[in-house]
Design an enzyme around this catalytic site. Structure first.
Site, PDB file in Angstrom:
ATOM      1  CB  SER A  83      -1.088   0.060   1.428  1.00 38.75           C
ATOM      2  OG  SER A  83      -1.321   1.336   1.623  1.00 38.75           O
ATOM      3  CE1 TYR A 109      -4.193  -1.801   4.993  1.00 39.92           C
ATOM      4  CE2 TYR A 109      -2.969   0.081   4.380  1.00 39.92           C
ATOM      5  CZ  TYR A 109      -3.645  -1.021   3.985  1.00 39.92           C
ATOM      6  OH  TYR A 109      -4.020  -1.004   2.611  1.00 39.92           O
ATOM      7  CB  ALA A 167       3.551  -1.020  11.329  1.00 39.43           C
ATOM      8  CB  ILE A 207      -8.057   0.769  -5.158  1.00 39.37           C
ATOM      9  CG1 ILE A 207      -6.272   0.737  -5.469  1.00 39.37           C
ATOM     10  CG2 ILE A 207      -8.614  -0.024  -6.203  1.00 39.37           C
ATOM     11  CD1 ILE A 207      -6.016   1.471  -6.632  1.00 39.37           C
TER      12      ILE A 207
HETATM   13  P1  NAP Z   1     -11.548  -5.499   0.459  1.00 40.75           P
HETATM   14  O1  NAP Z   1     -12.593  -5.224  -0.849  1.00 40.75           O
HETATM   15  O2  NAP Z   1     -12.022  -4.989   1.797  1.00 40.75           O
HETATM   16  O3  NAP Z   1     -11.272  -7.092   0.289  1.00 40.75           O
HETATM   17  C1  NAP Z   1     -10.413  -7.906   1.129  1.00 40.75           C
HETATM   18  C2  NAP Z   1     -10.314  -9.201   0.949  1.00 40.75           C
HETATM   19  O4  NAP Z   1      -9.261  -9.607   1.665  1.00 40.75           O
HETATM   20  C3  NAP Z   1     -11.652  -9.817   1.063  1.00 40.75           C
HETATM   21  O5  NAP Z   1     -11.642 -10.646  -0.286  1.00 40.75           O
HETATM   22  C4  NAP Z   1     -11.435 -10.556   2.293  1.00 40.75           C
HETATM   23  O6  NAP Z   1     -12.130 -12.005   2.135  1.00 40.75           O
HETATM   24  C5  NAP Z   1     -10.015 -10.898   2.274  1.00 40.75           C
HETATM   25  N1  NAP Z   1      -9.586 -11.028   3.612  1.00 40.75           N
HETATM   26  C6  NAP Z   1      -9.448 -10.446   4.754  1.00 40.75           C
HETATM   27  N2  NAP Z   1      -8.872 -10.990   5.605  1.00 40.75           N
HETATM   28  C7  NAP Z   1      -8.622 -12.084   5.399  1.00 40.75           C
HETATM   29  C8  NAP Z   1      -8.060 -13.166   6.073  1.00 40.75           C
HETATM   30  N3  NAP Z   1      -7.894 -13.260   7.191  1.00 40.75           N
HETATM   31  N4  NAP Z   1      -7.752 -14.398   5.314  1.00 40.75           N
HETATM   32  C9  NAP Z   1      -8.248 -14.558   3.849  1.00 40.75           C
HETATM   33  N5  NAP Z   1      -8.612 -13.447   3.320  1.00 40.75           N
HETATM   34  C10 NAP Z   1      -9.047 -12.374   3.884  1.00 40.75           C
HETATM   35  O7  NAP Z   1     -10.051  -4.889   0.163  1.00 40.75           O
HETATM   36  P2  NAP Z   1      -9.367  -4.356  -1.133  1.00 40.75           P
HETATM   37  O8  NAP Z   1      -9.629  -2.903  -1.247  1.00 40.75           O
HETATM   38  O9  NAP Z   1      -9.777  -5.188  -2.274  1.00 40.75           O
HETATM   39  O10 NAP Z   1      -8.014  -4.643  -0.761  1.00 40.75           O
HETATM   40  C11 NAP Z   1      -7.163  -5.566  -1.000  1.00 40.75           C
HETATM   41  C12 NAP Z   1      -5.562  -5.538  -0.816  1.00 40.75           C
HETATM   42  O11 NAP Z   1      -5.381  -4.372  -1.438  1.00 40.75           O
HETATM   43  C13 NAP Z   1      -5.513  -5.423   0.714  1.00 40.75           C
HETATM   44  O12 NAP Z   1      -4.087  -5.994   0.962  1.00 40.75           O
HETATM   45  C14 NAP Z   1      -5.497  -3.767   0.958  1.00 40.75           C
HETATM   46  O13 NAP Z   1      -4.494  -3.517   2.090  1.00 40.75           O
HETATM   47  C15 NAP Z   1      -4.693  -3.451  -0.311  1.00 40.75           C
HETATM   48  N6  NAP Z   1      -4.936  -2.055  -0.579  1.00 40.75           N
HETATM   49  C16 NAP Z   1      -6.000  -1.446  -1.125  1.00 40.75           C
HETATM   50  C17 NAP Z   1      -6.303  -0.146  -1.407  1.00 40.75           C
HETATM   51  C18 NAP Z   1      -7.432   0.433  -1.384  1.00 40.75           C
HETATM   52  O14 NAP Z   1      -7.488   1.711  -1.706  1.00 40.75           O
HETATM   53  N7  NAP Z   1      -8.561  -0.264  -1.709  1.00 40.75           N
HETATM   54  C19 NAP Z   1      -5.282   0.602  -1.059  1.00 40.75           C
HETATM   55  C20 NAP Z   1      -3.911   0.073  -0.897  1.00 40.75           C
HETATM   56  C21 NAP Z   1      -3.820  -1.359  -0.933  1.00 40.75           C
HETATM   57  P3  NAP Z   1     -13.324 -12.393   3.065  1.00 40.75           P
HETATM   58  O15 NAP Z   1     -14.422 -11.108   2.764  1.00 40.75           O
HETATM   59  O16 NAP Z   1     -13.737 -13.701   2.274  1.00 40.75           O
HETATM   60  O17 NAP Z   1     -13.171 -12.596   4.424  1.00 40.75           O
END
Ligand code: NAP
Length: 244
Positions: free
Chosen positions: A139, A152, A154, A185
């Site tokens: 991130s 987050y 860290a 995103i």
């Molecule tokens: P999201 O829409 O909240 O989806 C999160 C996904 O992670 C879900 O499929 C969830 O699965 C899964 N998950 C959470 N805890 C889990 C666990 N303990 N074991 C297995 N699966 C788990 O988030 P997103 O925005 O797509 O984010 C995806 C990645 O991108 C993350 O690592 C996030 O930190 C990173 N990121 C996102 C952004 C942003 O702006 N959106 C920016 C920077 C980085 P379940 O629902 O099935 O539990």
């Protein structure tokens, strides 16, 4: 023979799009989810409808034994994991002084130890076969630090450090390890942000837009491809230039 990719947290958002795009590019896809089985099934159906090959696998990435069981099941189904995408993650906005030891551990366990758990269980076969590719979703807050997201930030900074160190260690085994580092995103993760905050973040970007899950998935598809065969230990920022 088709290659296989494991995408963690592929039931929603960025992970779902990564799974769909990798399938579109010919990969068999292991769709990992934790709680959202119905959403994971929808991703599976989308892939099947487009002629792809995938299966869903439940595991909490923070639970080493569960991850090991999942990886063994994927080997039974697909034989090998060529590409591991560590995408699963949680986010939370909270004052640093309100972070309890439990909240801290939960964040580190999911967002950093989860990456260790998956790499540690998948790597032995990759090393034995002298091939493999790992892509960790970090991130921009792991690069620059985010106020009210210290735990987050860290964890994500840890993912970047893990990526660089592991790339040095397993390069001679023919394995590449990289990060994709998203900016803002539009996914469920951002649902706690107000419209005003999202507009401000959009205006901070030189490209004047928020990112999409497809923007991130395209970067992952590139790094997973042979065309990226001389790229390892890198952080590919997909943030519309918000961090330059
Ligand atoms: P999201 O829409 O909240 O989806 C999160 C996904 O992670 C879900 O499929 C969830 O699965 C899964 N998950 C959470 N805890 C889990 C666990 N303990 N074991 C297995 N699966 C788990 O988030 P997103 O925005 O797509 O984010 C995806 C990645 O991108 C993350 O690592 C996030 O930190 C990173 N990121 C996102 C952004 C942003 O702006 N959106 C920016 C920077 C980085 P379940 O629902 O099935 O539990």
């Amino acid at each position: 023979m088709s290659k296989t990719a494991l995408v963690t947290g592929a039931s929603k958002g960025i992970g779902a799009e990564i799974a769909i795009q990798l399938a579109k590019n010919g990969f068999n896809v292991a769709i990992n989810y934790n709680k959202s089985k119905a959403e994971a099934e929808k991703v599976l159906q989308k892939i099947i409808d487009r002629g792809g090959h995938a299966e869903i696998f439940q595991a909490d990435v923070g639970d080493y034994a569960a991850v090991k069981n999942m990886v063994d099941s994927i080997y039974k189904e697909f034989g090998f994991i060529d590409v591991l995408v560590n995408n699963a993650g949680i986010a939370q906005q909270i004052l640093f002084t309100d972070i309890t030891p439990e909240i801290w551990s939960n964040m580190i366990n999911t967002n950093l130890t989860g990456v260790y758990n998956c790499c540690n269980t998948v790597l032995p076969k990759m090393i034995h076969s002298h091939t493999g590719c790992i892509i960790n979703i970090a991130s921009m807050w792991g690069e620059t630090g985010g106020s009210c997201e210290v735990h987050y930030s860290a964890a994500k900074a840890g993912v970047i450090g893990l990526t660089k160190a592991l790339a040095k260690e397993v390069g001679l085994s023919g394995i590449r390890v990289n990060c994709v580092s998203p900016g803002v995103i539009k996914t469920e993760m951002m649902s706690s942000f107000s419209d005003d905050t999202l507009r401000e973040l959009k205006e901070e970007s030189p490209l004047n837009r928020l990112g999409t899950a497809l923007d991130v998935a395209n970067a992952v598809v590139f790094l997973a491809d042979e065309k990226a065969s001389f790229i390892t230990g890198q952080v590919l920022s997909v943030n519309g230039g918000i961090l330059i």
